[in-house]
Design a protein around this motif. Structure first.
Motif, short mmCIF file in Angstrom:
data_model
loop_
_atom_site.label_atom_id
_atom_site.label_comp_id
_atom_site.label_asym_id
_atom_site.label_seq_id
_atom_site.Cartn_x
_atom_site.Cartn_y
_atom_site.Cartn_z
N UNK A 414 0.59 -1.24 -0.12
CA UNK A 414 0.41 0.51 -0.23
C UNK A 414 1.22 1.63 -0.11
N UNK A 415 1.70 0.80 0.23
CA UNK A 415 2.64 2.94 -0.28
C UNK A 415 4.42 1.85 0.08
N UNK A 416 5.34 2.78 -0.99
CA UNK A 416 6.11 1.84 -1.34
C UNK A 416 6.78 2.44 -0.11
N UNK A 417 8.02 1.31 0.14
CA UNK A 417 9.33 1.15 0.98
C UNK A 417 10.63 1.15 0.72
N UNK A 418 11.49 0.87 1.16
CA UNK A 418 13.10 0.39 1.28
C UNK A 418 13.26 -0.64 1.05
N UNK A 419 12.12 -1.73 1.98
CA UNK A 419 12.50 -3.12 1.78
C UNK A 419 13.50 -3.93 0.58
N UNK A 420 13.20 -3.68 -0.71
CA UNK A 420 13.93 -4.10 -1.72
C UNK A 420 15.26 -3.88 -1.85
N UNK A 421 15.55 -2.29 -1.68
CA UNK A 421 16.98 -1.67 -1.50
C UNK A 421 17.51 -2.43 -0.56
N UNK A 422 16.84 -2.73 0.78
CA UNK A 422 17.55 -3.00 1.85
C UNK A 422 18.42 -4.32 1.50
N UNK A 423 17.33 -4.68 1.28
CA UNK A 423 17.74 -6.76 0.79
C UNK A 423 19.13 -6.76 -0.07
N UNK A 424 19.37 -6.01 -1.65
CA UNK A 424 19.96 -5.50 -2.08
C UNK A 424 21.34 -5.14 -1.80
N UNK A 425 21.29 -3.73 -0.31
CA UNK A 425 22.50 -3.40 -0.09
C UNK A 425 22.87 -4.52 1.06
N UNK A 426 22.50 -5.31 1.09
CA UNK A 426 23.33 -6.18 2.31
C UNK A 426 23.39 -7.06 2.02
N UNK A 427 22.96 -8.01 -0.01
CA UNK A 427 24.03 -8.88 -0.40
C UNK A 427 25.11 -8.45 -1.48
N UNK A 428 25.53 -6.74 -1.12
CA UNK A 428 26.45 -6.15 -2.13
C UNK A 428 27.51 -7.08 -1.11
N UNK A 429 28.30 -7.52 -1.65
CA UNK A 429 29.74 -8.76 -1.48
C UNK A 429 30.62 -7.58 -0.69
#
Length: 491
Positions: A414-429
């Motif tokens: 219902x509201x755009x969040x940074x959830x997917x961004x957090x996954x990409x950030x934590x997966x960064x090498x």
């Protein structure tokens, strides 16, 4: 234990209000709350035994009206006030007014807030007692030669306002030809945000780590540390991910930095829970940054690795109890990570977002501290942080895996969040390997872009969208007329 108060008013909102109220109720105390109408229904209001509405020119102004909050506390018969974080939590005048009203202030003494809340006085206090501070100059020491003294320190420099926090007013200067212009900008921002244009400038440590230490003090010169937290993943000086312990420190370095923090707390007769923050350089050097005289947003990771309820300790210390154990009695276990869930669109420059919470399902097996419920709206009236997700693992690798799993299973629609961004950030090498510094997120700007969905995902989304249309769903479920005419006949 026996408390000298039977009720606690939480002068805050959102996830921190709910988190404090849970411990207040667990200790058998009456849980009181102030709230603003814009919030609608919240987890904190559901937990509170009594809620009183407050008003202001804006919703934020309502929570900054100390007189109105004290009046509400009196009306509800509150014996103590817990300020949470933000709003009036580090306002010494409010703390004094609470105590003058005969209400227990759950926090450090107002004099300590004054001392450590002013970055200039705090730096002087710490430096005079032999704790490490970065080379710096303070404007009020010699206003006419402030820029000249700063040039003598040498670039790069970091300009800071004496008051406030959250990165507001801070300016990095790498080209000394722009120094005067940046000083003027920083002063203007300090006056606008904090009503205080005083500045100081310190040597900027390139690519530093931000490491902070949780402390508890009894207000009588006794203090202990609850180990450190790594808070280097920041955007514009705002923390996004926190973890404990820091992957950067060996045990010798950990002891040095944690003992320095405890020493600072002892030196100022600190009372309650606080945090001493440091800049940590690649060569193992560290410098005092500031002290936050309140509970921190990221306190859950410390609770996860120590098993200590920090709000419970705040209540006990405010009631006059001694520190719970000696330093040797505090142990840490495993690794904890917290991420801040923001209502924002990373792909659009992290612009804050608003909207209804249509569906909210926290992931099982993780701690989810939230200030919202299904059916309510995220407004632009307050900070865009709407929740925190915290996990614990046997080691850092296990904690990272647990966090990725928890983020994948968290449903917030219902509201755009940074959830997917957090996954990409934590997966960064680099993040996965613990190679972090406060500028890393800026260097990894490409992570903010949402990757295009795969063909399989698009097919699945199209199928779901089609099934959501009643006529399509009915046609799919309908029995053809020829088959319907056959009735129950079978060959």
């Amino acid at each position: 234990m026996t408390y000298p108060f039977d009720s606690v008013l939480v002068a805050n909102r959102g996830e921190i209000a709910a988190r404090i109220l849970r411990t207040v109720k667990a200790k058998g105390l009456r849980a009181l709350l102030v709230a603003h109408a814009v919030d609608g229904r919240t987890p904190a209001m559901a937990l509170a035994d009594e809620t009183m509405m407050i008003e202001g020119d804006t919703p934020v102004a309502a929570f900054l009206d100390g007189d109105a909050i004290i009046a509400a506390a009196r009306a509800m018969g509150a014996g103590a006030i817990h300020p949470g974080y933000g709003f009036l939590s580090e306002n010494a005048a409010f703390a004094r007014a609470v105590e003058a009203a005969g209400i227990v202030w759950i926090g450090p003494a107002p004099e300590t807030i004054d001392l450590m809340g002013d970055k200039i006085s705090a730096r002087r206090f710490v430096a005079e007692r032999g704790f490490p501070v970065a080379p710096s100059v303070i404007e009020e020491d010699d206003p006419g030669n402030f820029a000249a003294h700063a040039r003598a320190v040498g670039a790069p420099l970091l300009i800071k306002p004496s008051a406030g926090g959250g990165g507001k007013g801070m300016r990095i200067v790498r080209d000394l030809d722009t120094l005067e212009e940046e000083i003027a900008t920083a002063r203007s921002e300090g006056e606008r945000y904090f009503g205080d244009g005083r500045l100081f400038i310190e040597r900027y440590v390139e690519n530093p780590r931000h490491i902070e230490v949780q402390v508890l003090g009894d207000g009588k010169g006794g203090a202990l540390h609850l180990f450190e937290r790594e808070c280097s993943l920041q955007r514009r000086f705002q923390k996004i991910v926190e973890e404990a312990p820091s992957p950067a420190l060996d045990e010798t370095e950990r002891q040095r930095i944690c003992e320095a923090a405890a020493g600072i707390a002892r030196a100022c007769d600190y009372r309650g829970a606080g945090t001493v923050e440091f800049i940590y350089g690649g060569g193992g050097e560290f410098y005092f940054l500031e002290m936050n005289t309140r509970l921190q947003v990221e306190h859950p990771v410390t609770e996860m690795i120590t098993g200590v309820d920090l709000v419970e300790q705040q209540l006990a210390i405010a009631a006059g109890a001694p520190l719970p154990v000696g330093q040797d009695g505090l142990l840490r276990e495993g690794h904890a990570i917290e991420v801040r869930i923001y209502a924002e669109d990373p792909a659009a420059g992290f612009t804050p977002t608003t909207g209804p919470v249509l569906r909210l399902v926290p992931p099982a097996g993780a701690r989810f501290d939230a200030g919202l419920v299904e059916g309510e709206r995220v407004h632009a009236a307050f900070d865009p942080m709407i929740a925190k997700l915290i996990v614990h693992g046997a080691d850092r690798a296990a904690a990272l895996a647990a966090m990725d799993s928890a983020l994948a299973r968290l449903t917030l629609l219902g509201v755009t969040t940074n959830i997917n961004y957090l996954r990409r950030l934590l997966a960064d090498p680099d993040v996965a390997a613990g190679r972090m510094h406060t500028g890393l997120i800026a260097e990894k700007a490409g992570l903010a872009a949402e990757p295009p969905p795969s063909a399989e995902t698009l097919d699945a989304l199209c199928a779901l969208a089609a099934l959501a249309v009643p006529d399509v769903a009915a046609a799919l479920e309908a029995v053809p007329e020829m088959h319907a005419a056959m009735g129950r006949w079978r060959n």
